[in-house]
Design an enzyme around this catalytic site. Structure first.
Site, PDB file in Angstrom:
ATOM      1  CG  HIS A 150      -0.408   0.294   2.511  1.00 13.38           C
ATOM      2  ND1 HIS A 150      -0.115  -0.689   3.438  1.00 13.38           N
ATOM      3  CD2 HIS A 150      -0.073   1.464   3.111  1.00 13.38           C
ATOM      4  CE1 HIS A 150       0.363  -0.142   4.533  1.00 13.38           C
ATOM      5  NE2 HIS A 150       0.409   1.168   4.362  1.00 13.38           N
ATOM      6  CG  ASP A 180      -0.146  -4.019   2.639  1.00 13.61           C
ATOM      7  OD1 ASP A 180       0.086  -3.469   1.541  1.00 13.61           O
ATOM      8  OD2 ASP A 180      -0.275  -3.373   3.694  1.00 13.61           O
ATOM      9  CB  SER A 254       3.113   1.694   6.197  1.00 15.89           C
ATOM     10  OG  SER A 254       1.903   1.869   6.888  1.00 15.89           O
TER      11      SER A 254
END
Length: 513
Positions: A150, A180, A254
């Site tokens: 992402h 992901d 992230s």
């Protein structure tokens, strides 16, 4: 006669000497004047081990990831206008804040106008603009970097910033939306400091962990905490198996690593639970065991090939297990085999419960999805099922998971219109049914709001297509199956419910007598 008074200096000196004499007399110290000060406070307490050694070793391997994407400027074609307090954009002074803003970020009069020349009225060309930023880490000395899908999903250009500030261009090697994860590559002759994945089977709840990343674009930031839980399912995909940590993780972390005290990556930070958008001490990391295999596949050929069984499944609840005579509420209940799927070709039917694959017990629906995904397409596996009160075994040759395969939800409820017809009530179930217009199953005409059927989510407009894996086309068909279940000593029956959202199974109590 004049009296000579002592000076202030003489008085102070005399007082100091007198005071000193008193002290000396009372304490017995020698008549030697010495100046002394109190010591600063210091407590000799046990020292808690720090994380400095771990951080110093791993920090060179952690990078910030900057992503740029193509942004289409607004077309200056005369079909739109911008008005600011009654004045057009061109009427604003050149130093007006709005004019500066649009000049920088590609609004009217900004962006690529200088390239196109004054007076150009055509559409603007796409420009690369910063669109996201996250974290990542080197997994090899030749420049492979792990991050989140992402973070890079919509990017066209990527830059990694090392902990010493060095900026390097990177290219996307591959990405896997289902887990992901993504892999970037830096082409550079230098040898990079890299880290390796831990054996996360040894990770225990309560173990110390250290998260390193790029929160809010601040660059290399270190936080510490413990493993709070394992095996978390947050509904983000079919392979959810997150490690939960309480280290401070925020936006921008992230794709960054969470380390154990040996400097090994136990997880990749991916999501946080946060009503406010900031850290509240609940962060989720992809476990190293999942990431290791996916990253290896992405580094090899840029994609992940997974085995495909092709069945829609749902968990086996205690009620469902009881209704089909299964001793434990485990395994994966087949809602519907997909058309032309390997499972359908091998003979798997709706209502079957998959209990094991190659002899390894299946805990639940999620466990089955993860287990099948570990096999390569074309692999022949032995699938154990529970059907009609007994165990069977089927040989299945797995297919390749389609790239556009949609994960159907087995528990979505919706309504559909039904044609009016003669109603008939089923005593004790709390539903009124009528034959379905298409001849397949029976339509639910009404649901008693105080019934078990209502508690289980049955709604008017849905259809009952089978009971205890036997197709039904009328209320009498349902009644016959229920009566037989009662004779067999069952207290519940398994109803297959069909709606616009898909098909699902529900166990309902059967009140006999």
């Amino acid at each position: 006669m004049s009296i000579k008074r002592p000076s202030l200096k003489t008085i102070l000196q005399s007082s100091a000497v007198a005071g000193l004499a008193v002290v000396m007399l009372s304490t017995g110290v020698p008549a030697q004047i010495a100046q002394s000060y109190a010591d600063a406070v210091r407590v000799d307490a046990p020292q808690v081990p720090g994380f400095a050694n771990v951080v110093a070793a791993v920090s060179p391997a952690v990078v910030s990831v900057r992503v740029q994407s193509n942004v289409q400027p607004v077309a200056d074609d005369g079909n739109q206008s911008f008005n600011f307090g009654g004045r057009g954009f061109d009427d604003l002074p050149d130093d007006h804040p709005l004019k500066r803003f649009f000049r920088e970020f590609g609004g009217p009069g900004g962006g690529d106008r200088a390239e196109r020349g004054p007076g150009h009225r055509g559409e603007g060309k796409p420009h690369l603009r910063p669109t996201s930023q996250g974290s990542g880490f080197f997994i090899s000395e030749d420049g492979y970097i792990v991050t989140n899908n992402h973070v890079v999903a919509d990017g066209q250009a990527f830059t990694v910033v090392m902990n010493d500030g060095t900026e390097l261009d990177a290219k996307l090697i591959g990405k896997d939306p289902r887990t992901d994860l993504a892999v970037l590559k830096v082409d550079d002759k230098r040898k990079f400091t890299y880290v390796q994945f831990a054996d996360d089977d040894k990770v225990r709840v309560g173990d110390w962990v250290v998260a390193v990343g790029n929160p809010f674009g601040l660059g290399g930031t270190v936080t510490a905490g413990i493993v709070s839980a394992r095996g978390r399912d947050i509904g983000s995909g079919p392979y959810d198996d997150y490690i939960q940590v309480d280290a401070a993780v925020n936006r921008g972390n992230s794709g960054g690593p969470t380390f154990n005290l040996n400097g090994e990556v136990v997880g990749i930070n991916t999501a946080i639970f946060s009503p406010s958008g900031g850290n509240v001490g609940i962060a989720f990391a992809i476990p190293a065991s999942t990431a290791k295999d996916v990253v290896a596949d992405l580094m090899k050929d840029g994609k992940v090939d997974r085995g495909w069984l092709g069945v829609q499944i749902q968990p086996v609840t205690k009620d469902i297990a009881e209704s089909i005579g299964l001793s434990d509420a485990s395994g994966a209940l087949v809602v519907e085999p997909q058309e032309n799927s390997p499972g359908l070709k091998a003979g798997i039917k709706e209502g079957d419960v998959i209990t094991a694959v190659n002899g390894e017990t299946i805990k639940d629906a999620r466990d089955l999805a993860k287990r099948i995904a570990t096999f390569a397409p074309g692999t022949k596996v032995d699938v154990s099922i529970w059907r009609d009160g007994k165990a069977e075994s089927l040989a299945v040759t797995l297919g390749e998971l389609p790239t556009d395969q949609k994960q159907a939800s087995a528990d979505e409820d919706s309504q559909q219109e039904t044609a009016p017809s003669t109603e008939k009530a089923l005593a004790g179930l709390g539903v009124t049914v009528a034959p379905a217009e298409d001849g397949k199953g029976v339509a639910i005409m009404s649901v008693d709001p105080d019934s078990d059927a209502a508690d289980k989510g049955l709604k008017e407009g849905e259809k009952i297509t089978s009971v205890n894996n036997q197709a039904v086309a009328s209320a009498s068909d349902i009644q016959k199956v229920i009566e037989q279940a009662g004779k067999d000593g069952r207290k519940k029956a398994l109803f297959q419910i069909e709606s616009e959202g898909g098909s699902r199974f529900v166990a309902l109590p059967i009140n006999q007598g």
